[in-house]
Design an enzyme around this catalytic site. Structure first.
Site, PDB file in Angstrom:
ATOM      1  N   LYS A  52       0.845  -1.204   0.000  1.00 56.27           N
ATOM      2  CA  LYS A  52       0.000   0.000   0.000  1.00 56.27           C
ATOM      3  C   LYS A  52       0.879   1.252   0.000  1.00 56.27           C
ATOM      4  O   LYS A  52       0.642   2.200  -0.758  1.00 56.27           O
ATOM      5  CB  LYS A  52      -0.947  -0.017   1.212  1.00 56.27           C
ATOM      6  CG  LYS A  52      -2.031  -1.099   1.087  1.00 56.27           C
ATOM      7  CD  LYS A  52      -2.789  -1.358   2.384  1.00 56.27           C
ATOM      8  CE  LYS A  52      -3.706  -2.572   2.230  1.00 56.27           C
ATOM      9  NZ  LYS A  52      -4.374  -2.976   3.478  1.00 56.27           N
ATOM     10  N   GLN A  96      -4.106  -1.648   9.751  1.00 55.68           N
ATOM     11  CA  GLN A  96      -4.088  -2.981   9.159  1.00 55.68           C
ATOM     12  C   GLN A  96      -4.656  -4.015  10.135  1.00 55.68           C
ATOM     13  O   GLN A  96      -4.229  -4.096  11.281  1.00 55.68           O
ATOM     14  CB  GLN A  96      -2.642  -3.350   8.764  1.00 55.68           C
ATOM     15  CG  GLN A  96      -2.531  -4.653   7.989  1.00 55.68           C
ATOM     16  CD  GLN A  96      -3.200  -4.586   6.618  1.00 55.68           C
ATOM     17  OE1 GLN A  96      -3.079  -3.617   5.883  1.00 55.68           O
ATOM     18  NE2 GLN A  96      -3.927  -5.642   6.276  1.00 55.68           N
ATOM     19  N   ASP A 119     -10.773   2.708   4.412  1.00 52.88           N
ATOM     20  CA  ASP A 119     -11.061   1.274   4.282  1.00 52.88           C
ATOM     21  C   ASP A 119     -12.578   1.032   4.231  1.00 52.88           C
ATOM     22  O   ASP A 119     -13.020  -0.070   3.910  1.00 52.88           O
ATOM     23  CB  ASP A 119     -10.470   0.506   5.482  1.00 52.88           C
ATOM     24  CG  ASP A 119      -9.141  -0.151   5.146  1.00 52.88           C
ATOM     25  OD1 ASP A 119      -8.905  -0.445   3.957  1.00 52.88           O
ATOM     26  OD2 ASP A 119      -8.343  -0.372   6.073  1.00 52.88           O
TER      27      ASP A 119
END
Ligand code: NAD
Length: 294
Positions: A52, A96, A119
């Site tokens: 990412k 994460q 997200d």
């Protein structure tokens, strides 16, 4: 059979985003900025976060990687998120997952400002998605929609079977495919660990989205000829063919199923790359929203 090639599609999308970012920079604006928070040293999480961050660099985004030891106090993590929420130079925040057991994932997700939740996991954004309101769509289902769009696959009227009901993949995917939109307008069946006669249900599917987390779970005898197969699974299996001693494989028995499918995503090189595109598009949107406010 055609491979739905995540490398080609993601490259195309990244170039489009980069062009847009270059325009903002030419106009004297700052770059979009994503903060990625990684807790612990799980190898898969480290690899996801690294790709990412690398993608941010490729498309002209700024990125900051914040790392904590696995035994970090929950309070410290929440305080960091609150500080990022308040920082006008940060557009997107991702933490994460999974997190160590002593940290509440729900608390963490709910602490991220919905405006920076790239997200798309915050309850407020998930609710908006359910209502079809503009929001951040969870990155993996978003990436899959982008993939279907890129290949011009018209899903209207299809029977889509989604295997897996997680909040980050299966559930949002099933909602998005059932929406009155393109891609969408599918009749959706959502299957999970308690589903009986899974094989019979899959055999009725024009499209199967497999998000289970079990290597080679979807076999050729579960697939109708001509079906579209989207393999979300990323499973590490031991291998003597690689230096690392493992290789990545999907939830679908690719070799056998590709002989029956009309389209299929490979693992690696499929949905994983599209997930990063979904995240980057959400970060660009968060940046544009922030610029419009100030
Ligand atoms: P999860 O563990 O939260 O959910 C798995 C789902 O599979 C559950 O809903 C469960 O009910 C279902 N399931 C388990 N056993 C089953 C069975 N025998 N029959 C039918 N359903 C069954 O997983 P997740 O977070 O949704 O991830 C699923 C997979 O996708 C994992 O391999 C994960 O690594 C991968 N993943 C990939 C990406 C990507 O970018 N490609 C993103 C997220 C997750």
């Amino acid at each position: 059979m055609e491979i739905l090639n995540g490398k080609v599609v993601s490259q195309h999308i990244k170039e489009e985003i980069k062009k847009e970012v270059d325009q903002y920079k030419l106009a004297g604006k700052r770059a979009p900025h994503l903060v990625a928070i990684l807790v612990g040293d799980d190898p898969a999480s480290q690899a996801y976060v690294a790709s990412k961050v690398k993608t941010c660099g490729e498309i002209g985004f700024e990125s900051t990687l914040v790392r904590y030891e696995a035994d970090i106090e929950e309070k410290i993590l929440l305080e960091k998120i609150i500080a990022c929420n308040a920082d006008k130079d940060i557009d997107g925040i991702l933490v994460q997952l999974p997190l160590p057991k002593h940290i509440s994932e729900n608390k963490v997700i709910e602490t991220i400002s919905p405006a920076k939740d790239v997200d798309g996991f915050h309850p407020s954004n998930q609710g908006k998605m359910m209502l079809g309101l503009p929001t951040f769509i969870p990155a993996t289902p978003y990436g899959i929609l982008l993939m279907l769009q890129h290949y011009g696959i018209k899903t209207s009227g299809m029977h889509a079977v989604v295997i897996g009901r997680s909040n980050i993949v299966g559930t949002p995917m099933s909602l998005l495919l059932s929406r009155n939109a393109e891609p969408g307008n599918c009749t959706v069946t959502i299957c999970h660990s308690k589903t009986k006669n899974l094989k019979e249900i899959c055999l009725q599917a024009d499209m199967v989205v497999a998000a289970i987390g079990k290597a080679n779970f979807v076999t050729a005898d579960m697939v109708k000829p001509g079906a579209i197969i989207i393999d979300v699974g990323i499973n590490r299996i031991t291998s003597t063919e690689t230096k690392s001693g493992y290789k990545l494989t999907g939830d679908v028995d690719f070799t056998a199923v590709s002989e029956k499918a009309s389209y299929i995503t490979p693992v690696p090189g499929g949905v994983g790359l599209m997930t990063i595109c979904g995240l980057m598009k959400n970060t660009l949107l968060a940046y544009q929203n922030q610029c419009n406010k100030s």
